[in-house]
Design an enzyme around this catalytic site. Structure first.
Site, PDB file in Angstrom:
ATOM      1  N   ASN A   1      42.711  58.913   7.419  1.00 37.65           N
ATOM      2  CA  ASN A   1      42.555  59.272   6.006  1.00 37.65           C
ATOM      3  C   ASN A   1      42.735  60.778   5.819  1.00 37.65           C
ATOM      4  O   ASN A   1      43.044  61.506   6.761  1.00 37.65           O
ATOM      5  CB  ASN A   1      41.206  58.776   5.465  1.00 37.65           C
TER       6      ASN A   1
ATOM      7  N   VAL B   1      42.300  40.031  16.635  1.00 36.09           N
ATOM      8  CA  VAL B   1      41.520  38.817  16.378  1.00 36.09           C
ATOM      9  C   VAL B   1      42.241  37.980  15.327  1.00 36.09           C
ATOM     10  O   VAL B   1      42.583  38.469  14.254  1.00 36.09           O
ATOM     11  CB  VAL B   1      40.095  39.165  15.913  1.00 36.09           C
TER      12      VAL B   1
ATOM     13  N   HIS C   1      41.707  53.166  -1.637  1.00 37.78           N
ATOM     14  CA  HIS C   1      40.278  52.893  -1.492  1.00 37.78           C
ATOM     15  C   HIS C   1      39.947  51.448  -1.845  1.00 37.78           C
ATOM     16  O   HIS C   1      39.073  51.196  -2.680  1.00 37.78           O
ATOM     17  CB  HIS C   1      39.470  53.827  -2.403  1.00 37.78           C
TER      18      HIS C   1
END
Length: 631
Positions: free
Chosen positions: A144, A280, A558
């Protein structure tokens, strides 16, 4: 022996003995200081995961919350904790504070696309916004733009109404637990200091910049104050409204990501296992008992393994990938899962309620002349800091800025309506401006050419008007049952017409910056973009601005809220997934409402609080606290 360190130390010894302190040597010194700081050693090694391995807790995702949860749970020495990360170690450009801009759209980025509704964002070719998500240890905290913004008390008071225990006092406790404030101007001011902590693992700083940058900061801050946005000491203090230089999550030449702040110090714990390049693809849930008992993982070798969780699976894959993983695992909206022949274990509104901080860009020309290009050269003196002058503010239209707000004693039940980011660039950056505009933000030439052309001989201020609390909602869904397919992201901007009205009023207000003293004296003006869809409209009219805000919209990246906490949501106040045993979500997706400002700090706070919630649920919280106090 590290040859880079040897060379750096020999050079530093030579300079120290020679007494030569010319400016160019100072720049080289700065570079070598960084070289010393960014040694590749220190990240956790990757555990060789095997089919059938068992752990007490499995944490999926090592981002802003996941790395914290894993590190904190491993403080309980008898718990075996597995942290799974789809990426690898943060690269050089992540660790060095000033190089964040070159991480997007690389192998360290999931590089998703957020799609806009028809008739919205027509300045974006293909109708999408690039959605950068960190794919490395630390996740988005590693890629970020390093702004530290906690939000305001009323954000959390509202959370507490739907999720008991998440009010401001509780949140402030965990902000202080994570925060290592180093800014003396804050710590020496009693009015601000009590809201901060110096002992947390996440380094927060606001280092002094070079004199040229400081002069630019003064010009811009004074101009916004003239506009009506008062100057304040900081954006995380007792003043809810106002503008200042922001605080950053870096110090001493290194970004303070959660990988840096939590995983590096914990890397030698015998009960913390970190497996990198481990994707995953499913949470394993018994359909008869609704008990989560493990995860299915694709390893870097291509092997697929099942791993068991004796206590819990904790999903911290972020607001985009967490809902995707849950849906692939049978937890989500029934109509979506049945469409792709996925067995429905729990019918929950997973992926709904997507909130984001949309932005409206506007730009201003400043002083004319190649002399302002000196700022671009001075970037070399800020390698270990922020590469441009930047200012951040919060305001609300029709708000009196003379009011003083006391966090603890005087809740005003008010939240800022808008956030401002102003980024100042010296002349002659045109090629870089055009490249970044067309690639990183996917604007068309109508926007990017105007911005680039204005910057050939003039400095420019690129100002982002951030819509902090939009009423519109998007959603995240799946494209298929194939876990390797990207999620389908609908940004949902301006689905509520009130958001259009608010954005128009906000941008009209900010456009008046061109009428303040400095910009008027240097002949500055608003850069007029060629906005697709707005052809033929009178520039500056309400009709024009309405078209402008709808079609220039972009994202501050965001996304939150897609596994909302509270009644009717996906998780309860203990972050347990409704109707599923042994499964929690710990990341920004649990936010009931988006916070006022950048979301990295609130997500880290969620990680800290969640770790204590879990410890408390297993009766070890006070035991661990007592042990830590003794040691």
């Amino acid at each position: 022996m590290n040859s880079l360190n040897v060379i750096a130390n020999k050079f530093l010894g030579y300079v120290q003995s020679s007494g030569s302190w010319n400016p160019w040597i100072k720049w080289v010194l700065r570079f070598f200081a960084l070289s010393q700081a960014i040694s590749p050693a220190g990240w956790p090694s990757s555990y060789n995961l095997k089919d059938g391995d068992s752990f007490d807790f499995i944490v999926v995702g090592s981002g802003s919350a996941g790395a914290i949860v894993a590190a904190r749970l491993s403080e309980v020495y008898h718990w075996r904790v597995l942290l799974l990360e789809a990426g690898g170690d943060p690269p050089f450009a992540s660790v060095v504070p000033s190089l964040f801009a070159i991480l997007a759209q690389t192998k360290y980025d999931w590089n998703y696309k957020g799609y806009l509704d028809p008739g919205v964002g027509q300045s974006h070719p293909g109708g999408y916004i690039p959605i950068s998500r960190g794919k490395m240890l630390g996740g988005c905290s590693s890629n970020n733009y390093e702004i530290y913004a906690r939000g305001v008390p009323e954000d959390f008071e509202e959370w507490g109404k739907v999720a008991p225990g998440w009010n401001w006092d509780s949140s402030l406790y965990y902000y202080k637990k994570l925060e290592g404030m180093t800014d003396p101007s804050v710590l020496e001011n009693p009015r601000n200091a009590y809201l901060h902590s110096t002992t947390g693992p996440v380094a927060v700083s606001r280092p002094d910049s070079n004199l040229y940058f400081q002069k630019v900061d003064e010009i811009v801050l004074n101009s916004f104050e003239e506009l009506g946005v008062k100057r304040v000491l900081e954006n995380n203090g007792p003043d809810i409204f106002g503008i200042a230089r922001p605080h950053f999550t870096f110090a001493n030449g290194r970004r303070s990501s959660t990988a840096e702040a939590y995983l590096r110090p914990a890397k030698d714990r015998s009960n913390l296992f970190v497996t990198k390049f481990a994707r995953v693809i499913k949470v394993l849930i018994d359909p008869q008992t609704s008990q989560a008992y493990g995860v299915r993982v694709i390893l870097n070798s291509g092997e697929i393994v099942n791993v068991n969780a004796r206590k819990e699976v904790i999903v911290s894959a972020g607001s985009i990938d967490t809902p995707k993983l849950l849906m692939l695992s049978g937890v989500g909206p029934q109509e979506v899962l049945e469409k792709f022949d996925i067995n429905v274990i729990a019918d929950l509104p997973v992926g709904k309620n997507l909130q984001d901080h949309s932005i409206t860009p506007i730009a201003f020309t400043g002083r004319k002349g190649l002399g302002t290009a000196v700022q671009n050269v001075l970037v070399a003196t800020e390698l270990d800091s922020y590469p441009t002058p930047i200012q951040c503010g919060f305001f609300k239209l029709n708000q009196s800025y003379s009011n003083q707000y006391q966090y603890r004693y005087d809740y005003e039940r008010e939240k800022p309506q808008f956030q401002i980011f102003n980024i100042h660039m010296g002349a002659t950056l045109s090629l870089g401006v055009y490249h970044g505009c067309t690639t990183i933000t996917n604007y068309d030439s109508g926007i990017c050419s105007a911005l680039s052309k204005a910057n050939i001989y003039r400095e420019i201020d690129h100002t982002l008007l951030v819509h902090l609390h939009p009423l519109s909602r998007g959603q995240v869904s799946i494209r298929s049952s194939n876990p390797l397919d990207d999620p389908l992201i609908e940004m949902g901007y301006f689905r509520n017409p009130q958001d259009v009205y608010n954005a128009v009023e906000g941008i009209k207000y900010i456009a008046r910056l061109a009428d303040t003293s400095f910009y008027r004296d240097v002949g500055g003006e608003v850069i007029k973009f060629d906005v697709k869809g707005c052809e033929g409209l009178l520039w500056g009219s309400d009709e024009y601005w309405k078209c402008y805000v709808v079609n220039t919209v972009s994202s501050l990246l965001h996304p939150v809220g897609t596994c909302r906490m509270g009644p009717g949501g996906v998780v309860d106040e203990r972050l347990k997934v409704y109707n599923i045993n042994g499964l929690r979500v710990v990341d920004a997706s649990i936010m009931p409402e988006i916070s006022s400002g950048n979301t990295n700090a609130p997500t880290m706070m969620i990680g800290e609080k969640a770790a204590d919630i879990i410890k408390e649920d297993y009766g070890v919280l006070n035991v661990i606290d007592e042990y830590n106090n003794i040691n």
